[in-house]
Enzyme design. Structure first.
Site, PDB file in Angstrom:
ATOM      1  N   GLY A  74      39.584  88.524   0.218  1.00 28.81           N
ATOM      2  CA  GLY A  74      39.945  89.802   0.821  1.00 28.81           C
ATOM      3  C   GLY A  74      40.090  90.881  -0.232  1.00 28.81           C
ATOM      4  N   GLY A  75      40.022  92.121   0.228  1.00 29.33           N
ATOM      5  CA  GLY A  75      40.172  93.252  -0.669  1.00 29.33           C
ATOM      6  C   GLY A  75      41.635  93.566  -0.929  1.00 29.33           C
ATOM      7  NE  ARG A  78      49.531  96.997  -1.724  1.00 27.79           N
ATOM      8  CZ  ARG A  78      50.700  96.488  -2.055  1.00 27.79           C
ATOM      9  NH1 ARG A  78      51.127  95.370  -1.475  1.00 27.79           N
ATOM     10  NH2 ARG A  78      51.463  97.050  -2.964  1.00 27.79           N
ATOM     11  CB  THR A 117      47.102  82.880 -11.597  1.00 26.65           C
ATOM     12  OG1 THR A 117      46.807  83.937 -10.677  1.00 26.65           O
ATOM     13  CG2 THR A 117      46.865  81.537 -10.930  1.00 26.65           C
ATOM     14  CG  HIS A 166      53.658  88.517  -3.693  1.00 24.93           C
ATOM     15  ND1 HIS A 166      52.671  87.748  -3.158  1.00 24.93           N
ATOM     16  CD2 HIS A 166      53.174  89.777  -3.737  1.00 24.93           C
ATOM     17  CE1 HIS A 166      51.618  88.508  -2.884  1.00 24.93           C
ATOM     18  NE2 HIS A 166      51.896  89.738  -3.237  1.00 24.93           N
TER      19      HIS A 166
END
Length: 310
Positions: A146-147, A149, A171, A188
């Site tokens: 996915g791109g 956001r 990572t 996150h």
């Protein structure tokens, strides 16, 4: 025992009366669901969490269900609640052989088709009989593309929210001088559930080779960035060390017996970057994503929060 789902929607059904949302409008046209009703040998059961009938079925409408002792052939899971599913797995009520069926479904799932097969959850229509059936096994290796956001990280996390334990592999290299980046990382961390542990590393091969709870790798773009930096490739260094690391990662991904979900930024859809570093990153990440996709049971793309299986 004849157990039937006379209704499979939430307390108000799906669509909810008078609700203007897209999820309810879509449900009205496709699969309307009456409010949850269970019939046992023709008699209606009260909507209360606990064992049903001969005790092989558990109605799980809330956390009270986790107090029911034993293991069940079928669990009727309220609104496909993944946090509740994780708790039921921790309590032992749900095992790999348990048939998990979603009931009490509501518009919170949005207008897109219910994406529950990959989570090992079945969805039945109104009127269906409840018969223990092997639930679909989740894919062992999943790649989420996915791109920026797009919702790719949230989708990867959703795919593992029903697990009692998850190892989150971050990572990203530390960036002590970047407050905006630190805020992203903190956000996150805050949304990770109880039972998840975090490992900060780009050494994925030992994790893939070991037994243990599912892995969530977020993300491959940061991993490639680190490998290129360590090889001095941004300044024209030799790429052989990078390619050796990538070969080892692909081999470990191919051989793993562990469930793993990896997130990768989508690259290559725009114009060719003007800078050498941009072209280098795009080429190396694109190549890695294609090689991992070729060895994955499931590859999905997230665009504007919508998920498409590739």
């Amino acid at each position: 025992m004849d157990l039937r789902l006379a209704g499979t929607g939430g307390p108000l059904g799906w669509p909810e009366p008078g609700c203007p949302c897209a999820a309810c409008a879509t449900a009205a046209r496709s699969t309307p669901r009456a409010p949850l009703r269970l019939l046992l040998d023709g008699r209606e059961l009260p909507p209360v969490s606990g064992p049903v009938g001969d005790g092989s079925v558990l109605l799980a409408l809330d956390e009270d269900a986790t107090a029911a002792p034993g293991t069940y052939a079928v669990v009727l899971l309220a609104d496909a609640d993944l946090a509740l599913l994780a708790a039921l797995r921790r309590s032992g009520a749900v095992t790999p052989s348990t048939d998990v069926v979603a009931v009490g479904l509501t518009h919170r799932h949005g207008p897109a088709p219910l994406p529950l097969d990959d989570l090992g959850i079945r969805v039945l229509p109104d009127g269906a009989a409840v018969v223990a059936t092997p639930s679909p096994a989740p894919p062992r290796r999943t790649l989420v593309l996915g791109g920026t956001r797009s919702g790719k990280s949230a989708e990867a996390e959703r795919r593992l929210l029903g697990e009692p334990e998850v190892v989150y592999v971050a990572t990203a290299p530390p960036r002590t001088d970047d407050g905006e980046w630190a805020a992203r990382v903190a956000a996150h961390r805050l949304r990770r559930p109880v039972g998840w542990t975090t490992v900060e590393t780009v050494e994925l091969e030992p994790l893939l080779a070991a037994d243990g709870p599912p892995l969530l790798v977020d993300d491959l773009g940061l991993l490639v960035t680190t490998l290129l930096a360590e090889a001095g490739a941004w300044d024209g260094g030799d790429l052989r060390a990078v390619h050796e690391r990538v070969d080892a990662l692909v081999a470990a991904w191919q051989a793993t017996r562990r469930r793993v979900v990896a997130v990768s930024p989508e690259v290559g859809a725009g114009v060719v970057p003007a800078e050498r570093s941009g072209r280098l990153f795009r080429d190396e990440l694109g190549s890695l994503a294609a090689r991992l996709a070729a060895e994955s049971e499931r590859v999905v793309q997230v665009v504007a929060g919508r998920v498409t299986v590739l």
